[in-house]
Design an enzyme around this catalytic site. Structure first.
Site, mmCIF file in Angstrom:
data_model
loop_
_atom_site.group_PDB
_atom_site.id
_atom_site.type_symbol
_atom_site.label_atom_id
_atom_site.label_comp_id
_atom_site.label_asym_id
_atom_site.label_seq_id
_atom_site.Cartn_x
_atom_site.Cartn_y
_atom_site.Cartn_z
ATOM 1 N N PRO A 123 -14.157 24.072 61.548
ATOM 2 C CG PRO A 123 -13.082 25.425 60.199
ATOM 3 C CD PRO A 123 -13.601 24.102 60.340
ATOM 4 C CD GLU A 124 -17.319 23.681 67.401
ATOM 5 O OE1 GLU A 124 -17.858 24.464 68.308
ATOM 6 O OE2 GLU A 124 -17.112 22.504 67.203
ATOM 7 C CG HIS B 228 -7.886 17.101 49.593
ATOM 8 N ND1 HIS B 228 -8.634 16.194 48.919
ATOM 9 C CD2 HIS B 228 -6.805 16.476 50.260
ATOM 10 C CE1 HIS B 228 -8.139 15.132 49.125
ATOM 11 N NE2 HIS B 228 -7.156 15.130 50.049
ATOM 12 N NE ARG C 211 -16.401 14.933 55.715
ATOM 13 C CZ ARG C 211 -17.282 14.607 56.732
ATOM 14 N NH1 ARG C 211 -16.813 14.944 57.927
ATOM 15 N NH2 ARG C 211 -18.511 14.139 56.555
#
Length: 266
Positions: free
Chosen positions: A2-3, A92, A111
DNA sequence: CACGAGACCTGTTCGC
DNA sequence: TGCGAACAGGTCTCGT
């Protein structure tokens, strides 16, 4: 990751759910998610603290607590969820914070790049960050001066969080296209009108991203719809929305970079 | 100072 | 169908 617009969207959506809630306990499911302090101290120190608010600086989420500040960086694939605290953690999930209302805050991060800090002084983590692009204290004249002093290519420079805080790969490509500047242009060669245009373009794409609740791409769906309005990002071979020329993709600093060869001449 | 490569990770998509 | 390569919203560190 996310930016800026995605982090801003998350911070705003969590505010009513988290402000005033007390953290009862912490459960760390992936050791390296915790940057600071160690897991033992983290659990003991965060338990009992009340979340005062939720905010953002650059791409960091800031949760000021009664005593410390909790900082969360979602990196590439992180997300935050509020869910019932009794259910088994999803595949996750990396960190769970149990709240005083039967719910928990879960950091889900496929990740495993996301990081969390619990610190006394947030400046120890945020100290090096460049200015906030949307703050009016950053003006076009200063922006031009800072660009002028550097020889670096625009694309990697705008991705550098110490130069400007919050832009990532999507919004950088979008802003450069809107400003009609080639991603490989040397910063020192950008003239004053171009610098003003670039700052304006950065603000426009970030504000549009926030207005659309961010972008949701790949399997990380966050609810925003800015991905439907990309001008060049991940539109290789498709027509430039301005002139119809096929969008080109090149590699810059190992990042996929999308631009229109006609609207953004080198 | 500036750039490139490699690392950290998992999952999906692409090309043969 | 299968399998490896390429690629993905980020950032750090090391070498030149």
């Amino acid at each position: 990751m996310p930016e800026l617009p995605e982090v801003e969207t998350i911070a705003r959506s969590l505010q009513p759910l988290l402000a005033g809630r007390r953290i009862l306990s912490a459960r760390l499911l992936w050791e390296r998610t915790l940057a600071e302090p160690g897991s033992e101290e983290f659990g003991a120190r965060i338990s009992g603290q009340v979340i005062r608010s939720t905010g953002r600086r650059g791409k960091f989420l800031l949760l000021p607590l009664s005593r410390d500040t909790l900082l969360i960086h979602l990196r590439m694939s992180g997300d935050l969820l509020i869910e019932a605290s009794e259910q088994p953690p999803a595949t996750h999930h990396r960190l769970l914070l149990e709240l005083d209302n039967g719910q928990r805050l879960a950091l889900n991060d496929t990740r495993k790049f996301g990081r969390v800090w619990l610190v006394d002084d947030p400046q120890t983590v945020l100290g090096g960050l460049g200015p906030e692009p949307l703050e009016s204290s950053l003006n076009a004249a200063d922006f031009y001066q800072r660009l002028h002093a550097l020889r670096r290519q625009l694309k990697p420079l705008l991705l550098d969080q110490n130069f400007l805080a919050g832009l990532g790969n999507i919004y950088t490509d979008e802003a450069l296209h809107l400003a009609r500047l080639h991603p490989l242009t040397a910063a020192s060669l950008v003239d004053e009108p171009q610098a003003a245009r670039l700052l304006q373009a950065i603000r426009e794409v970030l504000e549009e991203g926030i207005r659309r609740n961010g972008a949701s791409i790949d399997w990380v769906y966050r609810g925003g719809d800015f991905q439907n309005y990309f001008r060049v990002y991940q539109r290789t071979g498709q027509p430039c929305p301005v002139c119809g020329t096929p969008v080109q993709r090149i590699l810059v600093g190992q990042r996929g970079t999308h631009f229109c060869p006609v609207c953004q001449p080198s």
